[in-house]
Design an enzyme around this catalytic site. Structure first.
Site, mmCIF file in Angstrom:
data_model
loop_
_atom_site.group_PDB
_atom_site.id
_atom_site.type_symbol
_atom_site.label_atom_id
_atom_site.label_comp_id
_atom_site.label_asym_id
_atom_site.label_seq_id
_atom_site.Cartn_x
_atom_site.Cartn_y
_atom_site.Cartn_z
ATOM 1 N N ASP A 199 91.276 -49.462 -6.203
ATOM 2 C CA ASP A 199 90.567 -48.170 -6.136
ATOM 3 C C ASP A 199 91.532 -47.018 -5.930
ATOM 4 O O ASP A 199 91.221 -45.876 -6.277
ATOM 5 C CB ASP A 199 89.609 -48.111 -4.932
ATOM 6 C CG ASP A 199 88.703 -49.315 -4.828
ATOM 7 O OD1 ASP A 199 88.334 -49.844 -5.879
ATOM 8 O OD2 ASP A 199 88.389 -49.702 -3.687
ATOM 9 N N HIS B 12 89.744 -50.965 -1.855
ATOM 10 C CA HIS B 12 90.452 -52.066 -2.523
ATOM 11 C C HIS B 12 91.737 -51.435 -3.072
ATOM 12 O O HIS B 12 91.734 -50.257 -3.461
ATOM 13 C CB HIS B 12 89.733 -52.589 -3.761
ATOM 14 C CG HIS B 12 88.368 -53.158 -3.569
ATOM 15 N ND1 HIS B 12 87.246 -52.388 -3.526
ATOM 16 C CD2 HIS B 12 87.949 -54.451 -3.487
ATOM 17 C CE1 HIS B 12 86.182 -53.187 -3.404
ATOM 18 N NE2 HIS B 12 86.587 -54.435 -3.374
HETATM 19 C C1 XUL Z 1 80.799 -56.864 -4.178
HETATM 20 C C2 XUL Z 1 81.131 -56.326 -2.866
HETATM 21 C C3 XUL Z 1 82.539 -55.909 -2.681
HETATM 22 C C4 XUL Z 1 83.098 -56.202 -1.348
HETATM 23 C C5 XUL Z 1 84.567 -55.885 -1.213
HETATM 24 O O1 XUL Z 1 79.470 -57.158 -4.352
HETATM 25 O O2 XUL Z 1 80.286 -56.201 -2.015
HETATM 26 O O3 XUL Z 1 82.638 -54.566 -2.992
HETATM 27 O O4 XUL Z 1 82.418 -55.487 -0.357
HETATM 28 O O5 XUL Z 1 85.326 -56.477 -2.206
#
Ligand code: XUL
Ligand code: CO
Length: 435
Positions: free
Chosen positions: A104, A101
């Site tokens: 991150d 993300h």
């Molecule tokens: C949350 C989740 C996230 C997604 C990406 O439960 O799974 O980490 O994979 O945003």
């Protein structure tokens, strides 16, 4: 220069099933050919940046337990150090992919212009590391759930300025994913849902989310991004009611907004459990619609009802997941992302590596079991036998006839169905022979 974080941990190698070395693969042998394809190319493992490097070990009752030299993650020097460490671990594990993300990999600076500048800077840095180590990007995504601006949702926010901020954020993350050669782009709703209907215009929020996703798809085509756009179903947590509840709900949503040929699903094992489904159910639902994109492979605690994001360690479950993935033709752009975190008491660097070694190994073992079941053909022939009545010309004609025509045939031919065993235990015993 390498850090001392993983000091004493060697590159993980395949040593075979007789090895008792906890830091070796017993099943994951990247070059081993399974059903005509290298294991590495079937499984397409990815490390998740957020759980492995950004999460600090906090829970609702206590703060960080994982004291890392790159915490707190509030400046670019430490963001680069985090990237250095990440690629050291990628080199140790040898998994082909990773995922991130925006939040991150760069510090959150509270305004879009600074977030954009640092995202571009850190993804240039990560690009150099990708070239040096050879790790590729499975997918990028935007974190539109942690910062307080997202507390009432992103594209479903009642405030149009938040919708705009979300659009700018996703654009920047697709650009960065495209720049790094990412093979998919994921959108997980996060707070795309609601806490109480009393303050929520549900129809408007769904329409805004549908429009938002159409903008994302248009933009992907405009810039020539060849990767798949994926949405990730989840029934609850953080929101009480999430609009992307499960695979079937997402498919209905995508069809309503004309996105069924453009968007696929990133299915997560733990989310399936939270939705009251098995993982293979979610995989089969997506596969039936041609919308199986990628998976987040973790394990949820079966008692707590929370999204515990643990590393997978249950061979029978994993084997069934890969069985239905292989039956659907395997991954194309997708892969196996470990959206999983170590427990907050697992504070050592070795714990982080061991978690991935075990996860990769159980998936490899599951894949081999799945392939063996397919090659043996026992489940296929049981299925063919159970549905064999549909091969008859009468059955095929019936599907093209009217309700009255079918009704009169029942009378004329005195059709009287005879129940046949579903043979569930027999089939469960069959699966156990392979796992
Ligand atoms: C949350 C989740 C996230 C997604 C990406 O439960 O799974 O980490 O994979 O945003
Ligand atoms: Co996930």
């Amino acid at each position: 220069m390498t850090s001392r974080f993983f000091e004493g941990i060697e590159k993980i190698r395949y040593e075979g099933v007789d090895s008792s070395n906890p830091m070796a693969f017993r099943h994951y042998n990247p070059d081993e050919v399974v059903m005509g394809k290298r294991m590495e190319d079937h499984l397409r493992f990815a490390v998740a940046w957020w759980h492995s490097f950004a999460w600090e070990g906090g829970d609702p009752f206590g703060g960080p337990t994982l004291e890392r030299p790159w915490h707190p993650q509030d400046d670019m020097g430490r963001a680069r150090m985090k990237a250095d460490i990440a690629f050291e671990m990628f080199d140790i594990l040898g998994q082909p992919y990773f995922c991130w993300h925006d939040a991150d990999i760069r510090p959150e600076q509270g305004n879009f212009a600074d977030n954009l500048r640092t995202l571009e800077e850190i993804t240039d840095y990560i690009g150099e590391k990708m070239r040096a180590v050879g790790t590729k990007l499975l997918w990028g995504t935007a974190n539109m759930f942690s910062h307080r601006r997202w507390m009432s949702g992103a594209s479903t926010n009642p405030d149009p300025d938040v919708f705009a901020f979300a659009a700018a954020t996703v654009k920047s993350c697709i650009d960065a994913t495209h720049k790094l050669g990412g093979e998919n782009y994921v959108l997980w709703g996060g707070r795309e849902g609601y806490e109480t209907l009393l303050n929520t215009d549900l129809k408007a929020e769904l329409d805004h989310m549908g429009r938002f996703l159409n903008m994302v798809v248009d933009y992907k085509h405009k810039i020539g991004f060849k990767g798949a756009i994926l949405v990730e179903p989840k029934p609850q947590e953080p929101s009480k009611h999430q609009y992307d509840y499960d695979a079937a709900t997402c498919i209905g949503f995508l069809r309503k907004y004309g996105l069924e040929d453009e968007v696929k699903l990133n299915l997560e094992q733990g989310h399936a459990i939270l939705a009251g489904h098995s993982f293979e159910h979610e995989i089969a639902v997506a596969a039936a619609e041609g919308m199986l994109g990628s998976i987040d492979m973790n394990r949820n605690d079966y008692q707590s009802g929370w999204d515990t994001d643990q590393f997978p360690n249950n061979t029978p479950e994993v084997a069934l997941a890969y069985y239905y993935i292989l039956k659907a033709g395997g991954f194309s752009t997708g892969g196996t992302n470990f959206d999983a975190k170590i427990r907050r008491q697992s504070i050592d660097a070795e714990d982080l590596v061991a978690a991935h070694v075990g996860g990769m190994d159980v998936c490899a073992r599951g894949l081999k079991a799945a392939a063996a079941m397919i090659e043996d053909g026992g489940l296929d022939s049981a299925l063919a036998n159970r549905y064999s009545g549909w091969q008859s010309p009468e059955a095929q004609v019936m599907l093209g006839s009217s309700l009255e025509e079918v009704a009169s045939r029942v009378l004329i031919e005195a059709i009287k169905p005879e129940p046949r065993s579903g043979r569930q235990e027999y089939l469960e015993n069959y699966v156990n022979r392979f796992v």
